[in-house]
Design an enzyme around this catalytic site. Structure first.
Site, PDB file in Angstrom:
ATOM      1  N   VAL A   9       0.851  -1.192   0.000  1.00  0.00           N
ATOM      2  CA  VAL A   9       0.000   0.000   0.000  1.00  0.00           C
ATOM      3  C   VAL A   9       0.888   1.244   0.000  1.00  0.00           C
ATOM      4  O   VAL A   9       1.902   1.299   0.696  1.00  0.00           O
ATOM      5  CB  VAL A   9      -0.939  -0.003   1.229  1.00  0.00           C
ATOM      6  CG1 VAL A   9      -1.615   1.347   1.425  1.00  0.00           C
ATOM      7  CG2 VAL A   9      -1.977  -1.106   1.095  1.00  0.00           C
ATOM      8  N   GLY A  17      -1.529  16.190  11.228  1.00  0.00           N
ATOM      9  CA  GLY A  17      -1.895  15.667  12.532  1.00  0.00           C
ATOM     10  C   GLY A  17      -2.927  16.556  13.200  1.00  0.00           C
ATOM     11  O   GLY A  17      -2.917  17.777  13.012  1.00  0.00           O
ATOM     12  N   ASP A  42      -4.140  12.227   9.866  1.00  0.00           N
ATOM     13  CA  ASP A  42      -3.926  11.316  10.993  1.00  0.00           C
ATOM     14  C   ASP A  42      -4.720  11.791  12.201  1.00  0.00           C
ATOM     15  O   ASP A  42      -4.555  12.921  12.658  1.00  0.00           O
ATOM     16  CB  ASP A  42      -2.432  11.276  11.351  1.00  0.00           C
ATOM     17  CG  ASP A  42      -2.189  10.519  12.645  1.00  0.00           C
ATOM     18  OD1 ASP A  42      -2.321   9.288  12.635  1.00  0.00           O
ATOM     19  OD2 ASP A  42      -1.853  11.160  13.659  1.00  0.00           O
ATOM     20  N   TYR A  47      -8.397  11.348  20.504  1.00  0.00           N
ATOM     21  CA  TYR A  47      -8.339  12.791  20.264  1.00  0.00           C
ATOM     22  C   TYR A  47      -9.723  13.432  20.363  1.00  0.00           C
ATOM     23  O   TYR A  47      -9.838  14.652  20.502  1.00  0.00           O
ATOM     24  CB  TYR A  47      -7.763  13.115  18.884  1.00  0.00           C
ATOM     25  CG  TYR A  47      -6.347  12.662  18.638  1.00  0.00           C
ATOM     26  CD1 TYR A  47      -5.538  12.164  19.654  1.00  0.00           C
ATOM     27  CD2 TYR A  47      -5.805  12.724  17.354  1.00  0.00           C
ATOM     28  CE1 TYR A  47      -4.244  11.740  19.411  1.00  0.00           C
ATOM     29  CE2 TYR A  47      -4.507  12.312  17.101  1.00  0.00           C
ATOM     30  CZ  TYR A  47      -3.737  11.812  18.123  1.00  0.00           C
ATOM     31  OH  TYR A  47      -2.450  11.389  17.874  1.00  0.00           O
ATOM     32  N   LYS A  72      -6.465   5.654  15.234  1.00  0.00           N
ATOM     33  CA  LYS A  72      -5.860   4.792  16.253  1.00  0.00           C
ATOM     34  C   LYS A  72      -6.918   4.257  17.207  1.00  0.00           C
ATOM     35  O   LYS A  72      -7.857   4.984  17.569  1.00  0.00           O
ATOM     36  CB  LYS A  72      -4.813   5.574  17.047  1.00  0.00           C
ATOM     37  CG  LYS A  72      -3.781   6.292  16.187  1.00  0.00           C
ATOM     38  CD  LYS A  72      -2.856   7.145  17.030  1.00  0.00           C
ATOM     39  CE  LYS A  72      -1.994   8.046  16.155  1.00  0.00           C
ATOM     40  NZ  LYS A  72      -2.779   9.139  15.535  1.00  0.00           N
ATOM     41  N   HIS A 105      -2.790   2.540  19.646  1.00  0.00           N
ATOM     42  CA  HIS A 105      -2.255   3.828  20.090  1.00  0.00           C
ATOM     43  C   HIS A 105      -1.118   3.703  21.098  1.00  0.00           C
ATOM     44  O   HIS A 105      -0.232   4.566  21.152  1.00  0.00           O
ATOM     45  CB  HIS A 105      -3.395   4.653  20.710  1.00  0.00           C
ATOM     46  CG  HIS A 105      -3.183   6.118  20.668  1.00  0.00           C
ATOM     47  ND1 HIS A 105      -4.203   7.027  20.506  1.00  0.00           N
ATOM     48  CD2 HIS A 105      -2.061   6.873  20.738  1.00  0.00           C
ATOM     49  CE1 HIS A 105      -3.721   8.254  20.499  1.00  0.00           C
ATOM     50  NE2 HIS A 105      -2.422   8.194  20.653  1.00  0.00           N
TER      51      HIS A 105
END
Length: 293
Positions: A9, A17, A42, A47, A72, A105
């Site tokens: 990939v 981020g 990302d 978060y 994550k 994570h």
């Protein structure tokens, strides 16, 4: 610029981020990044802004296939069935039906049997085509060794704290041995706070050696550091919500650092971590529940 992962990939080397980006700022930051030319975003369940990332991608007008989405799984969702459900949560919030890269994570060594089970769930998602690649974050060499001894698929990516003041050469070497791409979070040393860690932090952006290299190229210190990552074969995830800074961080493809300049950056390593120690148990933080989609 793209990097080919160990399963074939391809992934854009530079991503936006959104760690510590407030939800109300995240959609606009993603929109600005995609308008600038970024094609890699990302985020993470922890978060709390996956929904806003998805909104920014949809409002960009780009086709889903044009944007590489990385997120994550948080520790509270480790375990085989829990991690399968974490995919449901993430895709539901992002508003997509597959993920390009899904990573664990933290190694969470105090409950590593759940970490292994979570990775096996990632392998299932990969086999089913629900993710295109899988990986880990903050894994040290001993975590990788234990994981690889109990699972079938080598992670494609290990996302770690990495900037000129903290280069983690042992982790980079372990990643290379196993064919794992090292991806830098805090690639310009810009994490803003981690209560209890890094209280005597030095600002990488103000380092005189980096400033001299930046001046020689007519670039900013941030651009020099990001170029350093790319030329050494790493992926980097700079974070910003400022459109001008987002654009600046992407403007790194029209110059090249010399071998001596790369070496000079390498010598700045202090060995001092700014973020949490991946071997330290953080029960209260690890127990944080991730809301349903």
């Amino acid at each position: 610029m793209h990097i080919t992962l160990n399963n074939g990939v391809t992934m854009p080397a530079i991503g936006l981020g959104v760690f510590q980006s407030a939800p109300e700022q995240t959609t606009a930051a993603v929109e600005a990044a995609l308008a600038t030319g970024y094609r890699h975003i990302d985020t993470a369940a922890a978060y709390g802004n996956e929904r806003e990332v998805g909104a920014g991608i949809r409002s960009s007008g780009l086709d889903r296939s044009e944007v590489f989405i990385e997120t994550k799984v948080w520790v509270s969702d480790y375990g085989y069935d829990q991690t399968l459900h974490a995919w449901d949560k993430a895709t539901g919030k992002l508003g997509v039906d597959y993920l390009d890269l899904l990573i664990l994570h933290q190694p969470a060594p105090d409950r590593f049997e759940k970490t292994i089970a979570a990775h096996k769930a990632l392998e299932r998602l990969l086999a089913d085509g629900r993710v295109r690649a899988i990986g880990v974050s903050n894994f040290m060499p001993h975590h990788l060794k234990e994981l690889l001894g109990s699972t079938d698929v080598v992670p494609a990516v290990n996302q770690i704290e990495l900037h000129p003041y903290f280069t983690q050469p042992d982790v980079q070497a372990a990643d290379t041995r196993h064919g794992i791409l090292t991806q830098a979070w805090s690639p310009i040393g810009g994490i803003t706070f981690y209560p209890g860690w890094g209280q005597d932090r030095r600002n990488v952006m103000e380092d005189p050696a980096i400033a001299a290299i930046a001046q020689a190229h007519g670039k900013s210190p941030a651009q020099v550091m990001l170029r350093w990552h790319l030329q050494q074969g790493r992926s980097a995830i700079p974070k910003s919500t400022n459109p001008a800074r987002i654009a600046e961080n992407f403007d790194i493809f029209n110059f090249e650092l010399s071998t001596d300049e790369l070496a000079a950056l390498d010598t700045l390593d202090t060995g001092t971590r700014n973020g949490p120690d991946p071997d330290e148990a953080r029960e209260e933080r690890f127990a944080m529940a991730i809301p349903e989609a």
